[in-house]
Design an enzyme around this catalytic site. Sequence first.
Site, PDB file in Angstrom:
ATOM      1  CE  LYS A   1      -9.516 -11.185 -77.385  1.00 26.64           C
ATOM      2  NZ  LYS A   1      -8.890 -10.308 -76.377  1.00 26.64           N
TER       3      LYS A   1
ATOM      4  CE1 TYR B   1      -4.094 -10.070 -79.954  1.00 26.69           C
ATOM      5  CE2 TYR B   1      -3.709 -12.423 -80.033  1.00 26.69           C
ATOM      6  CZ  TYR B   1      -4.538 -11.355 -79.747  1.00 26.69           C
ATOM      7  OH  TYR B   1      -5.797 -11.585 -79.254  1.00 26.69           O
TER       8      TYR B   1
ATOM      9  CG  ASN C   1     -10.560  -8.707 -73.661  1.00 24.78           C
ATOM     10  OD1 ASN C   1     -10.437  -9.662 -74.433  1.00 24.78           O
ATOM     11  ND2 ASN C   1      -9.899  -7.578 -73.824  1.00 24.78           N
TER      12      ASN C   1
ATOM     13  CG  HIS D   1      -9.369  -8.999 -81.700  1.00 24.42           C
ATOM     14  ND1 HIS D   1      -8.393  -8.127 -81.252  1.00 24.42           N
ATOM     15  CD2 HIS D   1      -9.408  -8.869 -83.046  1.00 24.42           C
ATOM     16  CE1 HIS D   1      -7.859  -7.518 -82.303  1.00 24.42           C
ATOM     17  NE2 HIS D   1      -8.463  -7.954 -83.393  1.00 24.42           N
TER      18      HIS D   1
ATOM     19  CD  GLU E   1      -7.017  -7.052 -86.341  1.00 29.64           C
ATOM     20  OE1 GLU E   1      -8.216  -7.334 -86.095  1.00 29.64           O
ATOM     21  OE2 GLU E   1      -6.301  -6.396 -85.573  1.00 29.64           O
TER      22      GLU E   1
END
Length: 154
Positions: free
Chosen positions: A12, A52, A115, A118, A131
């Site tokens: 990310k 998402y 975080n 992913h 994905e």
Amino acid sequence: MSDHERTFVMVKPDAFARGLVGEVVSRLEDRGLKLVGIKVENMPRQRAEEHYGEHEDKPFYDDLVDFITSGPVVPMVWEGQDATRQVRQMIGETDPLEAAPGTIRGDYALDLGRNVVHAADHEDEGANEREIAIHFDDDELIDYDQHDAGWLYE
């Protein structure tokens, strides 16, 4: 081997900005997983919304899309025995405060909204295929012999 699979992973923007791309790649390589697709990009908003999409009705959806499009990301596809479970275990819990030390999030993240990485959900059977298809065309994924496979698998 029937339990070999491909799994989607993405570094990310927070991890990219902090110079952690190599660390994430190294940990997955060190584990024995095989890198079969990688790129660096600024994700287009439309693709972020598709990525998402399952969260579209949730209050945090706009923040997710805004964040993932805020800077460079590194989408990747990794292959190996039970690759999705392996990766999920290595990255740790979604909330870094619950992620064990030694996991990627446990070692490098402090905040749920930042975080680091992913990874496709191992409990959602279609997550990987969906994905991977969102982020990679078939001709962007390669197949090759992993030179140390004999030392990784029986």
